[in-house]
Design a protein around this motif. Structure first.
Motif, PDB file in Angstrom:
ATOM      1  N   ALA A 233      -3.980 -16.991  -9.594  1.00 25.36           N
ATOM      2  CA  ALA A 233      -5.322 -17.557  -9.415  1.00 25.36           C
ATOM      3  C   ALA A 233      -5.414 -18.346  -8.118  1.00 25.36           C
ATOM      4  O   ALA A 233      -6.414 -18.276  -7.393  1.00 25.36           O
ATOM      5  N   GLU A 234      -4.355 -19.085  -7.799  1.00 23.00           N
ATOM      6  CA  GLU A 234      -4.337 -19.875  -6.563  1.00 23.00           C
ATOM      7  C   GLU A 234      -4.437 -18.975  -5.330  1.00 23.00           C
ATOM      8  O   GLU A 234      -5.020 -19.355  -4.308  1.00 23.00           O
ATOM      9  N   TRP A 235      -3.875 -17.769  -5.432  1.00 19.47           N
ATOM     10  CA  TRP A 235      -3.924 -16.820  -4.321  1.00 19.47           C
ATOM     11  C   TRP A 235      -5.157 -15.922  -4.369  1.00 19.47           C
ATOM     12  O   TRP A 235      -5.270 -14.974  -3.601  1.00 19.47           O
ATOM     13  N   GLY A 236      -6.069 -16.214  -5.291  1.00 22.42           N
ATOM     14  CA  GLY A 236      -7.331 -15.481  -5.347  1.00 22.42           C
ATOM     15  C   GLY A 236      -7.301 -14.207  -6.155  1.00 22.42           C
ATOM     16  O   GLY A 236      -8.150 -13.330  -5.968  1.00 22.42           O
ATOM     17  N   HIS A 237      -6.356 -14.108  -7.089  1.00 24.65           N
ATOM     18  CA  HIS A 237      -6.242 -12.896  -7.908  1.00 24.65           C
ATOM     19  C   HIS A 237      -6.443 -13.231  -9.381  1.00 24.65           C
ATOM     20  O   HIS A 237      -5.963 -14.263  -9.868  1.00 24.65           O
ATOM     21  N   ASP A 238      -7.116 -12.326 -10.085  1.00 27.30           N
ATOM     22  CA  ASP A 238      -7.321 -12.550 -11.516  1.00 27.30           C
ATOM     23  C   ASP A 238      -6.327 -11.779 -12.370  1.00 27.30           C
ATOM     24  O   ASP A 238      -6.353 -11.870 -13.596  1.00 27.30           O
ATOM     25  N   SER A 239      -5.436 -11.020 -11.733  1.00 28.15           N
ATOM     26  CA  SER A 239      -4.400 -10.300 -12.480  1.00 28.15           C
ATOM     27  C   SER A 239      -3.279  -9.901 -11.526  1.00 28.15           C
ATOM     28  O   SER A 239      -3.453  -9.875 -10.293  1.00 28.15           O
ATOM     29  N   ILE A 240      -2.132  -9.563 -12.095  1.00 24.82           N
ATOM     30  CA  ILE A 240      -1.001  -9.102 -11.301  1.00 24.82           C
ATOM     31  C   ILE A 240      -1.326  -7.780 -10.620  1.00 24.82           C
ATOM     32  O   ILE A 240      -0.800  -7.473  -9.533  1.00 24.82           O
ATOM     33  N   HIS A 241      -2.232  -6.999 -11.173  1.00 24.66           N
ATOM     34  CA  HIS A 241      -2.539  -5.705 -10.586  1.00 24.66           C
ATOM     35  C   HIS A 241      -3.389  -5.825  -9.327  1.00 24.66           C
ATOM     36  O   HIS A 241      -3.231  -5.032  -8.388  1.00 24.66           O
ATOM     37  N   THR A 242      -4.280  -6.795  -9.270  1.00 27.86           N
ATOM     38  CA  THR A 242      -5.012  -6.990  -8.017  1.00 27.86           C
ATOM     39  C   THR A 242      -4.073  -7.522  -6.940  1.00 27.86           C
ATOM     40  O   THR A 242      -4.235  -7.207  -5.757  1.00 27.86           O
ATOM     41  N   TYR A 243      -3.069  -8.306  -7.341  1.00 29.62           N
ATOM     42  CA  TYR A 243      -2.071  -8.754  -6.375  1.00 29.62           C
ATOM     43  C   TYR A 243      -1.183  -7.593  -5.933  1.00 29.62           C
ATOM     44  O   TYR A 243      -0.812  -7.484  -4.756  1.00 29.62           O
ATOM     45  N   LEU A 244      -0.857  -6.694  -6.857  1.00 28.25           N
ATOM     46  CA  LEU A 244      -0.098  -5.502  -6.493  1.00 28.25           C
ATOM     47  C   LEU A 244      -0.852  -4.700  -5.442  1.00 28.25           C
ATOM     48  O   LEU A 244      -0.246  -4.161  -4.507  1.00 28.25           O
ATOM     49  N   ARG A 245      -2.160  -4.633  -5.567  1.00 31.46           N
ATOM     50  CA  ARG A 245      -2.945  -3.904  -4.563  1.00 31.46           C
ATOM     51  C   ARG A 245      -2.757  -4.534  -3.178  1.00 31.46           C
ATOM     52  O   ARG A 245      -2.564  -3.824  -2.188  1.00 31.46           O
ATOM     53  N   GLU A 246      -2.800  -5.864  -3.111  1.00 30.83           N
ATOM     54  CA  GLU A 246      -2.574  -6.526  -1.831  1.00 30.83           C
ATOM     55  C   GLU A 246      -1.177  -6.218  -1.297  1.00 30.83           C
ATOM     56  O   GLU A 246      -0.986  -5.965  -0.098  1.00 30.83           O
ATOM     57  N   ALA A 247      -0.181  -6.217  -2.183  1.00 30.91           N
ATOM     58  CA  ALA A 247       1.191  -5.933  -1.771  1.00 30.91           C
ATOM     59  C   ALA A 247       1.316  -4.501  -1.240  1.00 30.91           C
ATOM     60  O   ALA A 247       2.025  -4.255  -0.248  1.00 30.91           O
ATOM     61  N   CYS A 248       0.642  -3.562  -1.876  1.00 31.49           N
ATOM     62  CA  CYS A 248       0.669  -2.178  -1.408  1.00 31.49           C
ATOM     63  C   CYS A 248       0.012  -2.053  -0.037  1.00 31.49           C
ATOM     64  O   CYS A 248       0.480  -1.284   0.824  1.00 31.49           O
ATOM     65  N   GLU A 249      -1.046  -2.787   0.185  1.00 32.65           N
ATOM     66  CA  GLU A 249      -1.698  -2.780   1.494  1.00 32.65           C
ATOM     67  C   GLU A 249      -0.749  -3.294   2.573  1.00 32.65           C
ATOM     68  O   GLU A 249      -0.690  -2.747   3.685  1.00 32.65           O
ATOM     69  N   ILE A 250       0.015  -4.325   2.235  1.00 33.60           N
ATOM     70  CA  ILE A 250       0.992  -4.865   3.186  1.00 33.60           C
ATOM     71  C   ILE A 250       2.040  -3.809   3.513  1.00 33.60           C
ATOM     72  O   ILE A 250       2.401  -3.596   4.679  1.00 33.60           O
ATOM     73  N   ALA A 251       2.538  -3.126   2.490  1.00 34.65           N
ATOM     74  CA  ALA A 251       3.555  -2.093   2.708  1.00 34.65           C
ATOM     75  C   ALA A 251       3.034  -1.003   3.638  1.00 34.65           C
ATOM     76  O   ALA A 251       3.729  -0.573   4.574  1.00 34.65           O
ATOM     77  N   LEU A 252       1.820  -0.541   3.409  1.00 31.73           N
ATOM     78  CA  LEU A 252       1.242   0.497   4.250  1.00 31.73           C
ATOM     79  C   LEU A 252       1.076   0.004   5.689  1.00 31.73           C
ATOM     80  O   LEU A 252       1.327   0.755   6.643  1.00 31.73           O
ATOM     81  N   GLU A 253       0.682  -1.244   5.833  1.00 31.94           N
ATOM     82  CA  GLU A 253       0.544  -1.812   7.179  1.00 31.94           C
ATOM     83  C   GLU A 253       1.871  -1.831   7.922  1.00 31.94           C
ATOM     84  O   GLU A 253       1.918  -1.699   9.149  1.00 31.94           O
ATOM     85  N   GLU A 254       2.959  -1.992   7.160  1.00 30.40           N
ATOM     86  CA  GLU A 254       4.288  -2.048   7.767  1.00 30.40           C
ATOM     87  C   GLU A 254       4.945  -0.667   7.856  1.00 30.40           C
ATOM     88  O   GLU A 254       6.111  -0.547   8.236  1.00 30.40           O
ATOM     89  N   GLY A 255       4.207   0.391   7.488  1.00 26.14           N
ATOM     90  CA  GLY A 255       4.707   1.746   7.639  1.00 26.14           C
ATOM     91  C   GLY A 255       5.543   2.271   6.498  1.00 26.14           C
ATOM     92  O   GLY A 255       6.285   3.247   6.665  1.00 26.14           O
TER      93      GLY A 255
END
Length: 362
Positions: free
Chosen positions: A115-137
């Motif tokens: 919640a502090e990081w602006g997510h209402d579930s672990i899955h929305t945070y997983l989406r952010e993590a996947c975006e980071i991975a794609l950005e890093e190739g």
């Protein structure tokens, strides 16, 4: 009836004749690498292992992955990016994301941090993590346990592939506790991946109290869902090894040989049979139909099995040499799924970048 199948509306029927056929299969009935009708190479993927959190709603008695409430933490976005960059620098192509089933459902601290990081579930945070991975190739491969259709759809378009271990179709004491894993729910997750068109990895655990009929039924259930959706790319046959929470003897070599052969005989030819080389006596299983050695990381531990180190690339080459076939590096998504019918434009763009810069020569 598979436990939980009715609750999760899983329509998988096991043909008794097929089960009996599979129970009669042995290593002599399948072909290994280099043999007539067997695979002409062994494959592996180079990954970086990113455990977003060790929190889990389950307390399976053989699992060392989960930490109790109060001890589990959550990797920050900065941590995720740093690990991805380290993996990319080491030539990895896969970002393997793991966390326990619905961790924010049981761990208040995890929920509060999300919640502090602006997510209402672990899955929305997983989406952010996947975006980071794609950005890093790197190509994301998320393995977040049981998922509802809504949860999987939240992240499916940013993943090259996803996965969950079926483990078994049996109701076992090893899944004891007030919150038990139900095979029906695991099968529902595999079905959901098929409905959403997600290339998928699953597998069975050997040695958690299941019997031979359970192993046959588990493999046939996976095969049935794949035949319906054509989405299962590989099936892992994984022995459960002793650890700080599980002191039983691991399955014997004979048990593993017969189980791997059953997997090869019970699954469609296009579905790879994988054994993890840090957990199994791979050389002694090759002639049972193995064609894949799984994801191996040159930079991170196997956080699910921390007592068992990944083999070095030279060891994988030696295994392939013993089998008399070449070792080939693959992506976390198999070639037949690298298509706009299966992958989003964003993932396909990263696939193109990764394959154009691949100079591994394995």
């Amino acid at each position: 009836m598979i436990p939980g199948a009715e609750e999760y509306d899983v329509d998988v029927t096991i043909d008794p004749a097929e089960r009996e056929r599979l129970l009669s299969v042995g290593p002599e009935d399948v072909a290994g690498p280099g043999e007539d009708g067997g695979p002409d190479h062994l494959s592996f993927a180079r990954n970086v292992f990113i455990p977003l959190t060790t929190a889990c709603r389950y307390t399976c008695t053989y699992c060392t992955y989960y930490d109790p409430p109060g001890q589990a933490s959550l990797l920050s976005p900065e941590d995720v990016r740093e690990i991805c960059r380290e993996g990319a620098d080491a030539g990895c192509t896969e970002a393997l994301f793991t966390f326990g089933d619905d961790p924010d459902d049981r761990y208040d601290a995890i929920y509060d941090q999300l919640a502090e990081w602006g997510h209402d579930s672990i899955h929305t945070y997983l989406r952010e993590a996947c975006e980071i991975a794609l950005e890093e190739g790197l190509l994301p491969h998320a393995n977040p346990g049981d998922q509802t259709r809504e949860q999987m759809a939240e992240v499916a378009d940013l993943n090259a592939s996803m996965g969950v271990m079926l483990e078994t179709t049996a109701d076992l004491e090893a899944h004891s506790g007030s919150r038990r894993k139900e095979p029906g729910q695991r099968l529902a997750t595999i079905r959901t991946a098929g409905e959403l068109g997600v290339p998928f990895t699953t597998g069975i655990l050997v040695g958690i109290g299941e019997d031979w009929a359970d192993r046959a039924e588990s493999l046939l259930a996976i095969a049935a869902l794949h035949e319906r959706y054509n989405h299962v790319q590989e099936v892992i046959v994984q022995p459960v090894s002793p650890n700080e929470r599980w002191d039983r003897e691991p399955p014997s070599l004979e048990t593993m040989r017969r189980t791997v052969a059953m997997a090869r005989a019970g699954l469609p030819e296009t579905v790879s049979v994988q054994v993890p080389p840090n957990l199994a006596r791979t050389r002694d299983l090759l002639d049972c139909g193995v064609d894949d050695l799984g994801g191996v990381s040159p930079v991170t531990d196997d956080h699910v099995n921390p007592d068992y180190a990944w083999p070095a690339l030279d060891e994988l080459r030696a295994i392939a040499d013993d089998a008399g076939v070449p070792l080939r590096e693959r992506l976390p998504v198999y070639d037949r799924y690298v298509d706009e019918d299966w992958l989003s434009e964003q993932v396909l763009a990263t696939v193109s970048t990764v394959t154009s810069t691949d100079e591994t020569g394995t």
